[in-house]
Design an enzyme around this catalytic site. Structure first.
Site, mmCIF file in Angstrom:
data_model
loop_
_atom_site.group_PDB
_atom_site.id
_atom_site.type_symbol
_atom_site.label_atom_id
_atom_site.label_comp_id
_atom_site.label_asym_id
_atom_site.label_seq_id
_atom_site.Cartn_x
_atom_site.Cartn_y
_atom_site.Cartn_z
ATOM 1 N N LYS A 60 -17.839 8.751 25.097
ATOM 2 C CA LYS A 60 -17.833 7.278 25.037
ATOM 3 C C LYS A 60 -17.014 6.672 26.176
ATOM 4 O O LYS A 60 -17.470 5.794 26.904
ATOM 5 C CB LYS A 60 -17.258 6.795 23.681
ATOM 6 C CG LYS A 60 -17.985 7.335 22.464
ATOM 7 C CD LYS A 60 -17.386 6.821 21.154
ATOM 8 C CE LYS A 60 -15.951 7.271 20.891
ATOM 9 N NZ LYS A 60 -15.801 8.719 20.662
ATOM 10 N N ARG B 179 -15.632 1.608 13.364
ATOM 11 C CA ARG B 179 -15.623 2.994 12.882
ATOM 12 C C ARG B 179 -15.791 3.087 11.377
ATOM 13 O O ARG B 179 -15.802 4.195 10.841
ATOM 14 C CB ARG B 179 -14.288 3.642 13.248
ATOM 15 C CG ARG B 179 -14.314 4.526 14.503
ATOM 16 C CD ARG B 179 -12.882 4.904 14.823
ATOM 17 N NE ARG B 179 -12.735 6.163 15.491
ATOM 18 C CZ ARG B 179 -12.516 6.294 16.809
ATOM 19 N NH1 ARG B 179 -12.493 5.250 17.585
ATOM 20 N NH2 ARG B 179 -12.329 7.482 17.323
ATOM 21 N N ARG C 249 -9.531 17.908 27.785
ATOM 22 C CA ARG C 249 -9.500 16.551 28.369
ATOM 23 C C ARG C 249 -8.123 16.205 28.928
ATOM 24 O O ARG C 249 -7.101 16.499 28.330
ATOM 25 C CB ARG C 249 -9.871 15.536 27.274
ATOM 26 C CG ARG C 249 -9.498 14.102 27.603
ATOM 27 C CD ARG C 249 -10.235 13.107 26.749
ATOM 28 N NE ARG C 249 -9.941 13.164 25.328
ATOM 29 C CZ ARG C 249 -10.593 12.449 24.416
ATOM 30 N NH1 ARG C 249 -11.582 11.665 24.767
ATOM 31 N NH2 ARG C 249 -10.259 12.548 23.147
ATOM 32 N N ARG D 105 -3.565 13.835 25.700
ATOM 33 C CA ARG D 105 -3.287 13.142 24.432
ATOM 34 C C ARG D 105 -2.720 14.079 23.367
ATOM 35 O O ARG D 105 -3.180 15.209 23.218
ATOM 36 C CB ARG D 105 -4.579 12.506 23.917
ATOM 37 C CG ARG D 105 -4.834 11.143 24.526
ATOM 38 C CD ARG D 105 -6.222 10.648 24.249
ATOM 39 N NE ARG D 105 -6.578 10.672 22.826
ATOM 40 C CZ ARG D 105 -7.743 10.252 22.355
ATOM 41 N NH1 ARG D 105 -8.651 9.763 23.187
ATOM 42 N NH2 ARG D 105 -7.993 10.309 21.068
ATOM 43 N N ARG E 109 -10.159 14.449 12.739
ATOM 44 C CA ARG E 109 -10.915 13.385 13.423
ATOM 45 C C ARG E 109 -12.408 13.550 13.200
ATOM 46 O O ARG E 109 -13.125 12.577 13.001
ATOM 47 C CB ARG E 109 -10.571 13.393 14.919
ATOM 48 C CG ARG E 109 -9.152 12.890 15.179
ATOM 49 C CD ARG E 109 -8.617 13.346 16.522
ATOM 50 N NE ARG E 109 -9.321 12.739 17.634
ATOM 51 C CZ ARG E 109 -9.212 13.143 18.896
ATOM 52 N NH1 ARG E 109 -8.425 14.178 19.190
ATOM 53 N NH2 ARG E 109 -9.857 12.535 19.852
HETATM 54 P P1 ADP Z 1 -14.735 10.107 23.908
HETATM 55 O O1 ADP Z 1 -14.267 8.824 24.573
HETATM 56 O O2 ADP Z 1 -16.055 9.955 23.219
HETATM 57 O O3 ADP Z 1 -13.707 10.725 23.017
HETATM 58 P P2 ADP Z 1 -14.554 11.224 26.629
HETATM 59 O O4 ADP Z 1 -15.443 10.341 27.430
HETATM 60 O O5 ADP Z 1 -13.099 11.074 26.797
HETATM 61 O O6 ADP Z 1 -14.977 11.173 25.073
HETATM 62 O O7 ADP Z 1 -14.986 12.748 26.967
HETATM 63 C C1 ADP Z 1 -14.286 13.847 26.389
HETATM 64 C C2 ADP Z 1 -14.078 14.926 27.453
HETATM 65 O O8 ADP Z 1 -15.336 15.514 27.796
HETATM 66 C C3 ADP Z 1 -13.474 14.431 28.765
HETATM 67 O O9 ADP Z 1 -12.629 15.433 29.264
HETATM 68 C C4 ADP Z 1 -14.691 14.218 29.677
HETATM 69 O O10 ADP Z 1 -14.358 14.433 31.049
HETATM 70 C C5 ADP Z 1 -15.658 15.274 29.181
HETATM 71 N N1 ADP Z 1 -17.069 14.819 29.167
HETATM 72 C C6 ADP Z 1 -17.545 13.581 28.901
HETATM 73 N N2 ADP Z 1 -18.899 13.551 28.950
HETATM 74 C C7 ADP Z 1 -19.294 14.825 29.225
HETATM 75 C C8 ADP Z 1 -20.581 15.453 29.402
HETATM 76 N N3 ADP Z 1 -21.718 14.766 29.258
HETATM 77 N N4 ADP Z 1 -20.587 16.786 29.689
HETATM 78 C C9 ADP Z 1 -19.444 17.493 29.800
HETATM 79 N N5 ADP Z 1 -18.203 16.958 29.656
HETATM 80 C C10 ADP Z 1 -18.118 15.635 29.361
HETATM 81 P P1 ADP Z 2 -11.762 9.489 20.359
HETATM 82 O O1 ADP Z 2 -11.626 9.907 21.773
HETATM 83 O O2 ADP Z 2 -11.414 10.525 19.370
HETATM 84 O O3 ADP Z 2 -13.045 8.847 20.006
HETATM 85 P P2 ADP Z 2 -10.087 7.072 20.288
HETATM 86 O O4 ADP Z 2 -9.267 6.981 21.501
HETATM 87 O O5 ADP Z 2 -11.269 6.177 20.160
HETATM 88 O O6 ADP Z 2 -10.519 8.579 20.086
HETATM 89 O O7 ADP Z 2 -9.179 6.875 19.000
HETATM 90 C C1 ADP Z 2 -7.983 7.590 18.833
HETATM 91 C C2 ADP Z 2 -7.403 7.316 17.444
HETATM 92 O O8 ADP Z 2 -7.139 5.910 17.306
HETATM 93 C C3 ADP Z 2 -8.320 7.631 16.271
HETATM 94 O O9 ADP Z 2 -8.234 8.997 15.887
HETATM 95 C C4 ADP Z 2 -7.781 6.693 15.203
HETATM 96 O O10 ADP Z 2 -6.574 7.173 14.644
HETATM 97 C C5 ADP Z 2 -7.441 5.452 16.001
HETATM 98 N N1 ADP Z 2 -8.580 4.498 16.102
HETATM 99 C C6 ADP Z 2 -9.221 4.110 17.242
HETATM 100 N N2 ADP Z 2 -10.193 3.234 16.959
HETATM 101 C C7 ADP Z 2 -10.180 3.057 15.610
HETATM 102 C C8 ADP Z 2 -10.963 2.289 14.709
HETATM 103 N N3 ADP Z 2 -11.972 1.499 15.139
HETATM 104 N N4 ADP Z 2 -10.663 2.365 13.391
HETATM 105 C C9 ADP Z 2 -9.660 3.144 12.932
HETATM 106 N N5 ADP Z 2 -8.892 3.907 13.726
HETATM 107 C C10 ADP Z 2 -9.137 3.870 15.056
#
Ligand code: ADP
Ligand code: ADP
Ligand code: ZN
Length: 214
Positions: free
Chosen positions: A13, A88, A127, A161, A172
């Site tokens: 995302k 969420r 990551r 993180r 999660r």
């Molecule tokens: P989210 O925001 O959904 O938690 P991230 O965008 O931070 O996910 O991606 C999680 C990890 O995977 C990061 O280290 C990112 O560089 C890597 N990543 C994201 N998209 C891809 C993909 N399509 N293929 C391989 N690695 C990816």
């Molecule tokens: P991810 O990469 O796992 O998708 P985020 O950075 O979006 O993680 O979120 C990290 C943490 O922040 C979540 O595990 C949760 O504790 C909290 N959080 C983020 N967005 C929300 C939401 N919309 N509702 C509840 N908790 C949230």
């Protein structure tokens, strides 16, 4: 246009949101980033959410809807936003719909990014992020071109993180399947849902999102 990126932790995302910001000038609103800033700044909200975030649980709807409504209700809120990691829960989705409606705005698309658990764990545990500009990287899938130097800003300090470990990741994922995945049906029923294959390469996912938004 306002869009939601919906998907489990590690689905990509944040990565895709940053690409949309750069390419289309959209604005990224990540509740995760906003909450992490609150924790770092040790605000009242930061103190309340620190423990639950570290353990991998969800922050209460009240707090999350509060921080999002603070943004949407600003007089200069113009939309054109990618909501990354919000909503969420079903309660958040309902509150979100009302906030947008009050502004005369709509949610144009919800992009579901689907990915299997094994890949998600691998992505999240590898990551890391540039401390200066927030660019996201991965130890295997997206390394900086020059080791130890951010491609975007030249920064040399990176952060990992606290909740990106196997233990918190289990919680999660459970929270995602239990609380968030019902939003797939919710938005499907509203005819705003598009599915992309989150397991594909980063560029391929970007192309699938562009197609879904057309
Ligand atoms: P989210 O925001 O959904 O938690 P991230 O965008 O931070 O996910 O991606 C999680 C990890 O995977 C990061 O280290 C990112 O560089 C890597 N990543 C994201 N998209 C891809 C993909 N399509 N293929 C391989 N690695 C990816
Ligand atoms: P991810 O990469 O796992 O998708 P985020 O950075 O979006 O993680 O979120 C990290 C943490 O922040 C979540 O595990 C949760 O504790 C909290 N959080 C983020 N967005 C929300 C939401 N919309 N509702 C509840 N908790 C949230
Ligand atoms: Zn950087």
């Amino acid at each position: 246009m306002n869009i939601v990126l919906l998907g489990p932790p590690g689905a990509g995302k944040g990565t895709q949101a940053r690409i949309l910001v750069e390419r289309d000038g959209m604005v990224q609103l990540s509740t995760g980033d906003m909450l992490r800033s609150a924790v770092a700044a040790e605000t009242e909200i930061g103190k309340q959410v620190k423990a639950v975030m570290e353990s991998g649980g969800l922050v209460t709807d009240e707090i999350v809807v509060g921080i999002i409504s603070d943004r949407i209700e600003q007089p200069d809120f113009k939309g054109n936003v990618i909501f990354d990691g919000f909503p969420r829960t079903l309660a958040q989705a309902d509150a979100f719909g009302e906030l947008l409606a009050k502004k005369g705005m709509a949610l144009d698309a919800v992009i579901e990014m689907r990915c299997d658990d094994e890949k998600l764990v691998e992505r999240v545990t590898g990551r890391f992020t540039c401390h200066t500009c927030g660019e996201g990287y991965h130890t295997s899938f997206k390394k900086p071109k020059v080791e130890g130097v951010c491609d975007k800003c030249g920064g040399t300090e990176f952060t990992h993180r606290h909740d990106d470990n196997a233990d918190a990741m289990r919680s999660r994922l459970l929270a995602y399947y239990k609380e968030t995945s019902p939003l797939v049906g919710y938005y499907h029923a509203k005819d705003t849902l598009a599915l992309v294959d989150g397991t594909a390469e980063i560029d391929e996912v970007t192309a699938q999102i562009a197609e879904a938004l057309n």
